[in-house]
Scaffold this motif. Sequence first.
Motif, short mmCIF file in Angstrom:
data_model
loop_
_atom_site.label_atom_id
_atom_site.label_comp_id
_atom_site.label_asym_id
_atom_site.label_seq_id
_atom_site.Cartn_x
_atom_site.Cartn_y
_atom_site.Cartn_z
N PHE A 189 0.68 -0.99 -0.40
CA PHE A 189 -0.25 0.03 -0.28
C PHE A 189 1.01 1.33 -0.04
O PHE A 189 2.26 1.34 0.46
CB PHE A 189 -0.84 -0.14 1.04
N ILE A 190 0.00 2.49 -0.72
CA ILE A 190 1.22 3.59 -1.01
C ILE A 190 0.42 4.65 0.75
O ILE A 190 0.92 4.80 1.09
CB ILE A 190 1.06 3.93 -2.07
N PHE A 191 -0.69 4.74 -0.03
CA PHE A 191 -1.54 5.49 1.09
C PHE A 191 -2.94 5.82 1.23
O PHE A 191 -3.28 4.87 0.01
CB PHE A 191 -0.87 6.92 1.02
N THR A 192 -3.97 5.85 1.43
CA THR A 192 -5.40 5.73 1.41
C THR A 192 -5.65 7.24 1.76
O THR A 192 -5.53 7.75 2.79
CB THR A 192 -6.10 4.25 2.50
N ALA A 193 -6.64 7.90 0.92
CA ALA A 193 -7.41 9.23 1.25
C ALA A 193 -8.76 8.74 1.85
O ALA A 193 -9.44 8.38 1.46
CB ALA A 193 -6.96 9.98 0.12
N HIS A 194 -9.34 9.70 3.03
CA HIS A 194 -11.09 9.50 3.19
C HIS A 194 -11.14 9.79 3.29
O HIS A 194 -10.87 11.58 3.82
CB HIS A 194 -10.20 8.61 5.35
N HIS A 195 -12.03 10.46 2.22
CA HIS A 195 -12.94 12.00 1.80
C HIS A 195 -14.31 11.60 2.74
O HIS A 195 -14.78 11.32 2.32
CB HIS A 195 -13.47 11.76 0.58
N VAL A 196 -14.66 12.75 3.30
CA VAL A 196 -15.83 12.64 4.51
C VAL A 196 -16.26 14.20 4.01
O VAL A 196 -15.56 15.13 4.61
CB VAL A 196 -15.49 12.12 5.70
N ASP A 197 -17.23 14.10 3.73
CA ASP A 197 -17.77 15.64 2.53
C ASP A 197 -19.27 15.70 3.08
O ASP A 197 -20.34 15.05 2.82
CB ASP A 197 -17.37 16.24 1.03
N HIS A 198 -19.75 16.38 3.59
CA HIS A 198 -21.31 16.99 4.03
C HIS A 198 -21.50 17.92 3.32
O HIS A 198 -22.44 18.48 3.66
CB HIS A 198 -21.57 17.49 5.59
N TYR A 199 -21.93 17.34 1.91
CA TYR A 199 -22.79 18.45 0.77
C TYR A 199 -23.54 18.28 0.93
O TYR A 199 -25.08 17.87 1.32
CB TYR A 199 -21.90 17.63 -0.49
N PRO A 200 -24.49 19.71 1.32
CA PRO A 200 -25.64 20.05 1.07
C PRO A 200 -26.95 19.41 -0.10
O PRO A 200 -26.73 19.03 -0.75
CB PRO A 200 -26.22 21.36 0.94
N ARG A 201 -27.98 20.25 -0.29
CA ARG A 201 -28.92 19.76 -1.87
C ARG A 201 -28.52 20.26 -2.47
O ARG A 201 -27.22 20.77 -2.28
CB ARG A 201 -30.20 20.87 -1.53
N GLY A 202 -28.12 19.37 -3.62
CA GLY A 202 -27.55 20.29 -4.81
C GLY A 202 -28.88 21.20 -5.74
O GLY A 202 -29.82 21.20 -5.98
N ASN A 203 -28.03 22.14 -6.78
CA ASN A 203 -28.60 22.77 -7.60
C ASN A 203 -29.36 22.33 -8.37
O ASN A 203 -28.62 21.08 -8.95
CB ASN A 203 -28.04 24.11 -7.29
N ALA A 204 -29.42 23.27 -9.55
CA ALA A 204 -29.76 22.60 -10.98
C ALA A 204 -28.60 21.98 -11.90
O ALA A 204 -28.73 21.05 -12.40
CB ALA A 204 -30.71 24.09 -11.75
N ASP A 205 -27.38 22.26 -11.42
CA ASP A 205 -26.05 22.11 -12.53
C ASP A 205 -25.44 20.15 -11.41
O ASP A 205 -24.07 20.53 -12.08
CB ASP A 205 -24.84 22.64 -12.24
N MET A 206 -26.01 19.95 -10.22
CA MET A 206 -25.71 19.21 -9.57
C MET A 206 -24.80 19.54 -8.95
O MET A 206 -23.50 19.14 -8.27
CB MET A 206 -24.94 18.34 -10.34
N GLY A 207 -24.22 20.96 -8.20
CA GLY A 207 -23.53 21.61 -6.97
C GLY A 207 -24.11 21.48 -6.11
O GLY A 207 -25.44 21.59 -5.74
N PRO A 208 -23.32 22.52 -5.21
CA PRO A 208 -24.42 23.02 -3.81
C PRO A 208 -24.73 23.98 -4.11
O PRO A 208 -24.52 24.56 -4.55
CB PRO A 208 -22.97 23.37 -2.94
N LEU A 209 -25.80 23.33 -3.42
CA LEU A 209 -27.06 24.43 -3.48
C LEU A 209 -26.58 25.92 -2.44
O LEU A 209 -26.39 25.95 -1.17
CB LEU A 209 -27.88 24.58 -3.10
N GLU A 210 -26.37 27.14 -3.30
CA GLU A 210 -25.92 28.18 -2.10
C GLU A 210 -27.01 28.46 -0.81
O GLU A 210 -28.47 28.56 -1.27
CB GLU A 210 -25.52 29.21 -3.51
N GLY A 211 -26.55 28.66 0.35
CA GLY A 211 -26.93 29.00 1.08
C GLY A 211 -27.88 27.41 2.07
O GLY A 211 -28.37 28.17 2.78
N ALA A 212 -27.42 26.63 1.16
CA ALA A 212 -28.49 25.60 1.41
C ALA A 212 -27.44 24.43 3.02
O ALA A 212 -26.38 24.97 3.33
CB ALA A 212 -28.30 24.89 0.56
#
Length: 333
Positions: free
Chosen positions: A22-45
């Motif tokens: 093994f080289i390394f492991t990345a542990h991604h934990v992201d609390h994304y909000p509701r998505g907008n029309a373009d599937m990015g984070p909804l601003e202000g959510a």
Amino acid sequence: MSTDLIYTMVPITFRLDLKDPFIFTAHHVDHYPRGNADMGPLEGAPTAGPFNMYYSQTGVPGFPAHPHTGFETITIVDSGMVDHFDSLGSCGRYGHGDVQWLSTGHGVQHAEMFPLLSQEHDNPLELFQIWFNSSAEQKQAPAAYKMMWAEKIPHLDHQDSAGKHTDVRVISGQLHDVAALERPVNSWAHAPEHKVNIFMLTLQAGASMTLPATTASSNRFCYFYRGNEILVAGTAVAERHLMQLRPDADIHLQAGDTEARILWLEGEPIGEPVAMRGPFVLNSEAQLNDAFARFRATQFGGWPWEHSAPVFEREQQRFASYRNGAELDYPND
């Protein structure tokens, strides 16, 4: 710390530094909000916690097209979705327990984007990406990837003497009589004698289980990433700690008063020199220089997609497409 069975124990925020193969492991934990029309984070959510946009320039979080060579990425998604595109013309959407095994071999570009599909609910993302080394011969093989759909990954259901259960997803190798799906043929993990075991354990509150010894020459790691506390060989361990363990001994695990989740990694070392520069992992500085020159000249086959951070439509279900769409793979096939 160091004991007879636990060699080291370190707290983890994101990156798990490991040892050969093994080289390394990345542990991604992201609390994304509701998505907008373009599937990015909804601003202000509102969100349940912080999140990262990584290198996105399109509004969708993720990692646009980038090159790799000389190792493998094993991506285990606990929650959320990933859209994959690569320079082989392959693509797919996966998540919610799926595993993608990508052999970068002699060179490949790929993009990993995290579309926020729900506009009504939060879009939490949790995944592990294991960077797993290749032998010198495997570094020269063609790049390839395969999907291990959650529905098809073998599970071991262990019941202890108190009737409490531990579920083990066997992603690589074998535990007792449960064997993993076949790994890519050009992977160090493919050969049984290399003893590459990758397990995802979920212990009920209070449950216990013993992991059997492997070879004395293997490297073995236990990452406790969710729960209030576990006992590892009788030692209390807090959440988000990584341990290197003695490989040739049975290791007893017991959950505390909440469910416990563990990433378990072990395997025989490749035992070859490692020269690493960013996303390239080879055996010498000269090879790294040659690889960067080759990428500048060939772009590892180019980029056949419209832009560097593509995503599928919101309605797209999980699937994989190989060989420029000549072969399609679905979870329920």
